[in-house]
Motif scaffolding. Structure first.
Motif, PDB file in Angstrom:
ATOM      1  N   MET A   1       0.839  -1.176   0.000  1.00 65.78           N
ATOM      2  CA  MET A   1       0.000   0.000   0.000  1.00 65.78           C
ATOM      3  C   MET A   1       0.884   1.240   0.000  1.00 65.78           C
ATOM      4  O   MET A   1       1.759   1.375   0.851  1.00 65.78           O
ATOM      5  CB  MET A   1      -0.892  -0.006   1.241  1.00 65.78           C
ATOM      6  CG  MET A   1      -1.856  -1.172   1.323  1.00 65.78           C
ATOM      7  SD  MET A   1      -2.999  -1.306  -0.057  1.00 65.78           S
ATOM      8  CE  MET A   1      -3.885   0.207   0.053  1.00 65.78           C
ATOM      9  N   PRO A   2       0.649   2.158  -0.918  1.00 62.40           N
ATOM     10  CA  PRO A   2       1.447   3.387  -0.939  1.00 62.40           C
ATOM     11  C   PRO A   2       1.191   4.215   0.311  1.00 62.40           C
ATOM     12  O   PRO A   2       0.059   4.408   0.727  1.00 62.40           O
ATOM     13  CB  PRO A   2       0.951   4.133  -2.173  1.00 62.40           C
ATOM     14  CG  PRO A   2       0.197   3.149  -2.967  1.00 62.40           C
ATOM     15  CD  PRO A   2      -0.260   2.077  -2.042  1.00 62.40           C
ATOM     16  N   GLN A   3       2.252   4.688   0.926  1.00 62.24           N
ATOM     17  CA  GLN A   3       2.135   5.589   2.067  1.00 62.24           C
ATOM     18  C   GLN A   3       2.346   7.025   1.628  1.00 62.24           C
ATOM     19  O   GLN A   3       1.863   7.951   2.259  1.00 62.24           O
ATOM     20  CB  GLN A   3       3.158   5.221   3.136  1.00 62.24           C
ATOM     21  CG  GLN A   3       2.902   3.872   3.757  1.00 62.24           C
ATOM     22  CD  GLN A   3       3.999   3.469   4.699  1.00 62.24           C
ATOM     23  OE1 GLN A   3       5.171   3.696   4.444  1.00 62.24           O
ATOM     24  NE2 GLN A   3       3.614   2.864   5.807  1.00 62.24           N
ATOM     25  N   ARG A   4       3.078   7.196   0.544  1.00 63.69           N
ATOM     26  CA  ARG A   4       3.375   8.519   0.024  1.00 63.69           C
ATOM     27  C   ARG A   4       3.624   8.417  -1.473  1.00 63.69           C
ATOM     28  O   ARG A   4       4.248   7.471  -1.928  1.00 63.69           O
ATOM     29  CB  ARG A   4       4.616   9.050   0.723  1.00 63.69           C
ATOM     30  CG  ARG A   4       4.960  10.448   0.369  1.00 63.69           C
ATOM     31  CD  ARG A   4       6.121  10.916   1.202  1.00 63.69           C
ATOM     32  NE  ARG A   4       6.381  12.296   0.864  1.00 63.69           N
ATOM     33  CZ  ARG A   4       7.326  13.011   1.380  1.00 63.69           C
ATOM     34  NH1 ARG A   4       8.117  12.483   2.278  1.00 63.69           N
ATOM     35  NH2 ARG A   4       7.505  14.248   1.030  1.00 63.69           N
ATOM     36  N   THR A   5       3.107   9.365  -2.229  1.00 60.76           N
ATOM     37  CA  THR A   5       3.365   9.396  -3.663  1.00 60.76           C
ATOM     38  C   THR A   5       3.807  10.800  -4.077  1.00 60.76           C
ATOM     39  O   THR A   5       3.384  11.787  -3.479  1.00 60.76           O
ATOM     40  CB  THR A   5       2.122   9.002  -4.489  1.00 60.76           C
ATOM     41  OG1 THR A   5       1.080   9.922  -4.210  1.00 60.76           O
ATOM     42  CG2 THR A   5       1.671   7.593  -4.211  1.00 60.76           C
ATOM     43  N   CYS A   6       4.661  10.872  -5.071  1.00 57.65           N
ATOM     44  CA  CYS A   6       5.138  12.143  -5.616  1.00 57.65           C
ATOM     45  C   CYS A   6       5.124  12.037  -7.135  1.00 57.65           C
ATOM     46  O   CYS A   6       5.563  11.038  -7.691  1.00 57.65           O
ATOM     47  CB  CYS A   6       6.572  12.431  -5.165  1.00 57.65           C
ATOM     48  SG  CYS A   6       6.787  12.502  -3.399  1.00 57.65           S
ATOM     49  N   ARG A   7       4.614  13.058  -7.791  1.00 55.21           N
ATOM     50  CA  ARG A   7       4.624  13.075  -9.248  1.00 55.21           C
ATOM     51  C   ARG A   7       6.022  13.425  -9.734  1.00 55.21           C
ATOM     52  O   ARG A   7       6.659  14.332  -9.217  1.00 55.21           O
ATOM     53  CB  ARG A   7       3.618  14.089  -9.769  1.00 55.21           C
ATOM     54  CG  ARG A   7       3.330  13.901 -11.231  1.00 55.21           C
ATOM     55  CD  ARG A   7       2.251  14.808 -11.689  1.00 55.21           C
ATOM     56  NE  ARG A   7       2.859  16.119 -11.893  1.00 55.21           N
ATOM     57  CZ  ARG A   7       2.192  17.227 -12.124  1.00 55.21           C
ATOM     58  NH1 ARG A   7       0.897  17.212 -12.145  1.00 55.21           N
ATOM     59  NH2 ARG A   7       2.819  18.355 -12.305  1.00 55.21           N
ATOM     60  N   VAL A   8       6.526  12.693 -10.691  1.00 56.97           N
ATOM     61  CA  VAL A   8       7.845  12.951 -11.262  1.00 56.97           C
ATOM     62  C   VAL A   8       7.659  13.964 -12.390  1.00 56.97           C
ATOM     63  O   VAL A   8       7.014  13.677 -13.395  1.00 56.97           O
ATOM     64  CB  VAL A   8       8.491  11.654 -11.798  1.00 56.97           C
ATOM     65  CG1 VAL A   8       9.815  11.960 -12.462  1.00 56.97           C
ATOM     66  CG2 VAL A   8       8.654  10.646 -10.680  1.00 56.97           C
ATOM     67  N   VAL A  45       6.141   5.321  -2.326  1.00 58.06           N
ATOM     68  CA  VAL A  45       6.848   4.699  -1.209  1.00 58.06           C
ATOM     69  C   VAL A  45       5.789   4.034  -0.346  1.00 58.06           C
ATOM     70  O   VAL A  45       4.785   4.649   0.002  1.00 58.06           O
ATOM     71  CB  VAL A  45       7.628   5.747  -0.383  1.00 58.06           C
ATOM     72  CG1 VAL A  45       8.324   5.103   0.795  1.00 58.06           C
ATOM     73  CG2 VAL A  45       8.620   6.490  -1.265  1.00 58.06           C
ATOM     74  N   GLY A  46       6.012   2.785  -0.013  1.00 61.47           N
ATOM     75  CA  GLY A  46       5.026   2.077   0.785  1.00 61.47           C
ATOM     76  C   GLY A  46       5.548   0.733   1.226  1.00 61.47           C
ATOM     77  O   GLY A  46       6.754   0.501   1.254  1.00 61.47           O
ATOM     78  N   ARG A  47       4.644  -0.149   1.575  1.00 62.13           N
ATOM     79  CA  ARG A  47       5.047  -1.494   1.964  1.00 62.13           C
ATOM     80  C   ARG A  47       4.026  -2.517   1.457  1.00 62.13           C
ATOM     81  O   ARG A  47       2.908  -2.175   1.127  1.00 62.13           O
ATOM     82  CB  ARG A  47       5.212  -1.671   3.454  1.00 62.13           C
ATOM     83  CG  ARG A  47       4.509  -0.813   4.320  1.00 62.13           C
ATOM     84  CD  ARG A  47       4.785  -1.109   5.772  1.00 62.13           C
ATOM     85  NE  ARG A  47       4.086  -0.042   6.470  1.00 62.13           N
ATOM     86  CZ  ARG A  47       3.939   0.024   7.740  1.00 62.13           C
ATOM     87  NH1 ARG A  47       4.419  -0.899   8.496  1.00 62.13           N
ATOM     88  NH2 ARG A  47       3.318   1.013   8.284  1.00 62.13           N
ATOM     89  N   ALA A  48       4.498  -3.727   1.445  1.00 58.52           N
ATOM     90  CA  ALA A  48       3.638  -4.836   1.034  1.00 58.52           C
ATOM     91  C   ALA A  48       3.836  -5.972   2.022  1.00 58.52           C
ATOM     92  O   ALA A  48       4.909  -6.148   2.586  1.00 58.52           O
ATOM     93  CB  ALA A  48       3.996  -5.295  -0.370  1.00 58.52           C
ATOM     94  N   VAL A  49       2.786  -6.718   2.229  1.00 59.95           N
ATOM     95  CA  VAL A  49       2.837  -7.857   3.141  1.00 59.95           C
ATOM     96  C   VAL A  49       2.309  -9.068   2.388  1.00 59.95           C
ATOM     97  O   VAL A  49       1.320  -8.979   1.673  1.00 59.95           O
ATOM     98  CB  VAL A  49       1.973  -7.599   4.395  1.00 59.95           C
ATOM     99  CG1 VAL A  49       1.980  -8.791   5.318  1.00 59.95           C
ATOM    100  CG2 VAL A  49       2.446  -6.357   5.113  1.00 59.95           C
TER     101      VAL A  49
END
Length: 76
Positions: A1-8, A45-49
């Motif tokens: 799940m994304p915790q933070r996103t930034c447009r490039v 940026v995030g994590r997966a389980v």
């Protein structure tokens, strides 16, 4: 799940000394399997389980990542 996103909006990429070009918005979204990633460049940026169902895999994975977890603890 994304915790933070930034447009490039700008980047520089080369491969073996060759310029790979600038980010561009695609006219059609690509599809990877059943997933359609964004048409614009996005850094997420995030994590997966994931549940490890095979006990032997769990032992192997824990052994392979034990040093990594210790390094993260030491850095904190």
């Amino acid at each position: 799940m994304p915790q933070r996103t930034c447009r490039v909006t700008d980047s520089l990429a080369t491969l073996d000394g060759h310029d790979l070009g600038r980010p561009a918005r695609l006219t059609e979204n690509p599809v990877i399997g059943d997933v359609a990633p964004p048409a614009r460049g996005v850094l997420a940026v995030g994590r997966a389980v994931r549940r490890i169902r095979d006990p032997a895999d769990q032992v192997r994975i824990r052994a392979a990542t034990a040093g990594t977890a210790a390094a993260r603890r030491d850095a904190a």
